[in-house]
Design an enzyme around this catalytic site. Sequence first.
Site, mmCIF file in Angstrom:
data_model
loop_
_atom_site.group_PDB
_atom_site.id
_atom_site.type_symbol
_atom_site.label_atom_id
_atom_site.label_comp_id
_atom_site.label_asym_id
_atom_site.label_seq_id
_atom_site.Cartn_x
_atom_site.Cartn_y
_atom_site.Cartn_z
ATOM 1 N N LYS A 22 -61.856 23.054 -31.907
ATOM 2 C CA LYS A 22 -62.716 23.445 -30.770
ATOM 3 C C LYS A 22 -61.837 23.858 -29.588
ATOM 4 O O LYS A 22 -62.065 24.896 -28.973
ATOM 5 C CB LYS A 22 -63.583 22.253 -30.366
ATOM 6 C CG LYS A 22 -64.240 22.386 -29.004
ATOM 7 C CD LYS A 22 -65.122 21.213 -28.633
ATOM 8 C CE LYS A 22 -64.391 20.094 -27.975
ATOM 9 N NZ LYS A 22 -64.090 20.238 -26.547
ATOM 10 N N ARG A 94 -66.725 22.800 -19.123
ATOM 11 C CA ARG A 94 -65.576 23.020 -18.225
ATOM 12 C C ARG A 94 -64.683 24.133 -18.735
ATOM 13 O O ARG A 94 -64.133 24.910 -17.959
ATOM 14 C CB ARG A 94 -64.792 21.714 -18.132
ATOM 15 C CG ARG A 94 -63.491 21.860 -17.431
ATOM 16 C CD ARG A 94 -62.738 20.571 -17.404
ATOM 17 N NE ARG A 94 -61.400 20.765 -16.928
ATOM 18 C CZ ARG A 94 -61.081 20.988 -15.656
ATOM 19 N NH1 ARG A 94 -62.050 21.032 -14.764
ATOM 20 N NH2 ARG A 94 -59.839 21.175 -15.287
ATOM 21 N N CYS A 118 -67.351 15.764 -14.453
ATOM 22 C CA CYS A 118 -67.997 15.493 -15.740
ATOM 23 C C CYS A 118 -67.870 13.984 -15.961
ATOM 24 O O CYS A 118 -67.245 13.273 -15.195
ATOM 25 C CB CYS A 118 -67.356 16.301 -16.859
ATOM 26 S SG CYS A 118 -65.846 15.599 -17.453
ATOM 27 N N ARG A 123 -61.828 16.197 -12.654
ATOM 28 C CA ARG A 123 -61.350 17.408 -13.334
ATOM 29 C C ARG A 123 -61.249 18.617 -12.392
ATOM 30 O O ARG A 123 -61.914 19.618 -12.548
ATOM 31 C CB ARG A 123 -62.234 17.696 -14.539
ATOM 32 C CG ARG A 123 -62.305 16.461 -15.431
ATOM 33 C CD ARG A 123 -62.942 16.663 -16.729
ATOM 34 N NE ARG A 123 -62.110 17.469 -17.623
ATOM 35 C CZ ARG A 123 -62.508 17.810 -18.846
ATOM 36 N NH1 ARG A 123 -63.690 17.454 -19.246
ATOM 37 N NH2 ARG A 123 -61.744 18.536 -19.621
ATOM 38 N N PRO A 124 -60.430 18.483 -11.340
ATOM 39 C CA PRO A 124 -60.245 19.599 -10.394
ATOM 40 C C PRO A 124 -59.503 20.765 -11.050
ATOM 41 O O PRO A 124 -59.055 20.667 -12.190
ATOM 42 C CB PRO A 124 -59.405 18.975 -9.289
ATOM 43 C CG PRO A 124 -58.682 17.857 -9.954
ATOM 44 C CD PRO A 124 -59.590 17.329 -11.022
ATOM 45 N N MET A 125 -59.343 21.857 -10.280
ATOM 46 C CA MET A 125 -58.646 23.044 -10.812
ATOM 47 C C MET A 125 -57.459 23.435 -9.938
ATOM 48 O O MET A 125 -57.010 24.576 -9.963
ATOM 49 C CB MET A 125 -59.631 24.212 -10.902
ATOM 50 C CG MET A 125 -60.578 24.122 -12.095
ATOM 51 S SD MET A 125 -61.612 25.590 -12.275
ATOM 52 C CE MET A 125 -60.368 26.840 -12.553
ATOM 53 N N ASP A 126 -56.933 22.478 -9.176
ATOM 54 C CA ASP A 126 -55.862 22.819 -8.228
ATOM 55 C C ASP A 126 -54.633 23.410 -8.913
ATOM 56 O O ASP A 126 -53.992 24.330 -8.393
ATOM 57 C CB ASP A 126 -55.463 21.580 -7.416
ATOM 58 C CG ASP A 126 -55.118 20.397 -8.313
ATOM 59 O OD1 ASP A 126 -55.930 20.068 -9.192
ATOM 60 O OD2 ASP A 126 -54.033 19.818 -8.149
HETATM 61 C C1 EPZ Z 1 -58.252 19.873 -22.296
HETATM 62 O O1 EPZ Z 1 -58.964 19.687 -21.092
HETATM 63 C C2 EPZ Z 1 -59.226 19.552 -23.413
HETATM 64 N N1 EPZ Z 1 -60.355 20.475 -23.356
HETATM 65 C C3 EPZ Z 1 -59.722 18.110 -23.272
HETATM 66 O O2 EPZ Z 1 -60.559 17.844 -24.397
HETATM 67 C C4 EPZ Z 1 -58.508 17.182 -23.332
HETATM 68 O O3 EPZ Z 1 -58.942 15.854 -23.146
HETATM 69 C C5 EPZ Z 1 -57.514 17.564 -22.226
HETATM 70 O O4 EPZ Z 1 -57.139 18.956 -22.370
HETATM 71 C C6 EPZ Z 1 -56.247 16.730 -22.278
HETATM 72 O O5 EPZ Z 1 -55.635 16.863 -23.514
HETATM 73 C C7 EPZ Z 1 -60.190 21.740 -23.828
HETATM 74 O O6 EPZ Z 1 -59.128 22.123 -24.266
HETATM 75 C C8 EPZ Z 1 -61.399 22.631 -23.768
HETATM 76 P P1 EPZ Z 1 -56.038 18.998 -18.462
HETATM 77 P P2 EPZ Z 1 -58.322 20.175 -19.689
HETATM 78 O O7 EPZ Z 1 -56.083 20.187 -17.565
HETATM 79 O O8 EPZ Z 1 -57.604 21.437 -19.886
HETATM 80 C C9 EPZ Z 1 -56.120 16.758 -14.298
HETATM 81 C C10 EPZ Z 1 -62.461 17.086 -25.524
HETATM 82 O O9 EPZ Z 1 -62.925 15.947 -25.678
HETATM 83 N N2 EPZ Z 1 -56.059 18.113 -13.727
HETATM 84 O O10 EPZ Z 1 -54.832 18.752 -19.297
HETATM 85 O O11 EPZ Z 1 -59.383 20.095 -18.659
HETATM 86 C C11 EPZ Z 1 -57.484 16.509 -14.916
HETATM 87 O O12 EPZ Z 1 -58.392 16.087 -13.920
HETATM 88 C C12 EPZ Z 1 -61.940 17.504 -24.166
HETATM 89 O O13 EPZ Z 1 -62.362 17.953 -26.436
HETATM 90 C C13 EPZ Z 1 -55.863 18.244 -12.349
HETATM 91 O O14 EPZ Z 1 -55.747 17.255 -11.627
HETATM 92 O O15 EPZ Z 1 -57.277 18.996 -19.448
HETATM 93 C C14 EPZ Z 1 -57.214 15.439 -15.923
HETATM 94 O O16 EPZ Z 1 -57.209 14.186 -15.277
HETATM 95 C C15 EPZ Z 1 -62.143 16.434 -23.113
HETATM 96 N N3 EPZ Z 1 -55.825 19.496 -11.814
HETATM 97 C C16 EPZ Z 1 -55.808 15.781 -16.411
HETATM 98 O O17 EPZ Z 1 -55.234 16.633 -15.418
HETATM 99 C C17 EPZ Z 1 -55.951 20.622 -12.587
HETATM 100 O O18 EPZ Z 1 -55.885 21.746 -12.041
HETATM 101 C C18 EPZ Z 1 -55.803 16.499 -17.758
HETATM 102 O O19 EPZ Z 1 -56.412 17.731 -17.563
HETATM 103 C C19 EPZ Z 1 -56.151 20.461 -13.975
HETATM 104 C C20 EPZ Z 1 -56.190 19.203 -14.528
#
Ligand code: EPZ
Length: 421
Positions: A22, A94, A118, A123-126
């Site tokens: 996925k 997201r 969520c 889950r910010p986008m900074d």
């Molecule tokens: C991906 O999410 C996956 N989703 C998530 O899977 C997975 O848990 C996650 O990576 C970690 O492995 C998809 O690929 C669609 P991150 P993503 O950016 O990209 C913080 C599932 O169950 N963060 O690595 O959103 C964020 O808040 C899902 O299939 C910031 O602070 O994960 C989180 O605490 C759930 N600022 C951490 O980093 C940002 O700009 C990990 O986020 C981006 C993220």
Amino acid sequence: MDSIVVTGGGELRGEIPIAGAKNACLTLMPATLLSEEPLTLTNAPRLSDIKTMTQLLESLGAEAASMQDGQVLTMSSHDLDNHVAEYDIVRKMRASNLVLGPMLARLGHAVVSLPGGCAIGARPMDLHIYGLEKLGAEIDLRDGYLHAKAPRGLKGAEIELSFASVGATENILMASTLAKGTTVIRNAAREPEIVDLATCLRKMGAQIEGDGTSEIVVQGVDRLHGATHPVVTDRIELGTYMLAPAIAGGEVECLGGRISLVENFCEKLDAAGIQVEETKRGLKVARKNGRVSAVDVTTEPFPGFPTDLQAQMMAMLCTAEGTSTLHETIFENRFMHAPELTRMGANIEVHGGTATVHGVEKLKGAPVMATDLRASVSLILAGMAAEGETIVSRVYHLDRGYEKVVRKLSSIGAKIERIKE
Ligand code: EPZ
């Protein structure tokens, strides 16, 4: 809202085919926005999230066709006529934010709703914004939407991520393929889904090196062409089904599984007393002897223990011999399955990002509620080994990430059925 009823007891035997990932498919699909030519994905999983991403791409003007019961997706974004990713779609999933980088690179502008929080965290986008601004984008937040533009195109840059964010790495990687000059992404995410995306982008003509390591180097090109690419096997579905015989006993072969996709996870299973054998067809899993043993787990970015397998691992550790601790370091609220498992007789204490699980002999079936995708499947796993009947409600969460879960688990002997409500 449908429920799933699981009746515990009986060992599991047989084989389960593991689908395409996925979390790879959800970043491969937006890559179609980078080219005027069609992108075809094979081995695509049949999931509601994939349907949501298809709807989003079509709302931007892309055309999408699926064949072979959804396993083959062909998308073409020759005539994009809209550059706004609406809140209504983005709030549901997201990963919709992964259209930002490609749209910016291809069109020079994009308006993408912030996803909002969520269940598992803010889950910010900074980090996405930081990286794209380093590439020359101007991004403003207005009315809950990111308004991004790059009127003079994107320019290669050196980008250092403060956290190895998967999504930020994917957005920046896709945007940089069409930027002028060289981009270096440091502290990049190393997940297999990143390597799968880079492999597909190379087939489309992108020049990328270092994917799978912490430093990715991209030489921008003027345009990308179409391609056909198989979606990598889903390591999270794989790990989930490997836990079925670990929890309920028996022996199950997960077809398409490779140890390289779940190396750290397999080390933990070995320590817990679970045998994993790599065969020509996949991974064969069984308990080495009676009860599993307690282990300590800390979730980390790949190649560490995947946060997406934390809930499922906790389900197994509820009946392990001894006390286990699980440290969740990726998301701030990812223990919502713990109170539901406690309703089944588990003995779990949660303090902040740490859950302490005192193993009990047996869980007892109970009505429980799914709260997020991975929590929902952990409750089903627990129900397969519990005494009596477990009713998991709100299983729409499950449909986002697990295709045909009732059929797959029934095929190895689980007593499981879906109740339509
Ligand atoms: C991906 O999410 C996956 N989703 C998530 O899977 C997975 O848990 C996650 O990576 C970690 O492995 C998809 O690929 C669609 P991150 P993503 O950016 O990209 C913080 C599932 O169950 N963060 O690595 O959103 C964020 O808040 C899902 O299939 C910031 O602070 O994960 C989180 O605490 C759930 N600022 C951490 O980093 C940002 O700009 C990990 O986020 C981006 C993220």
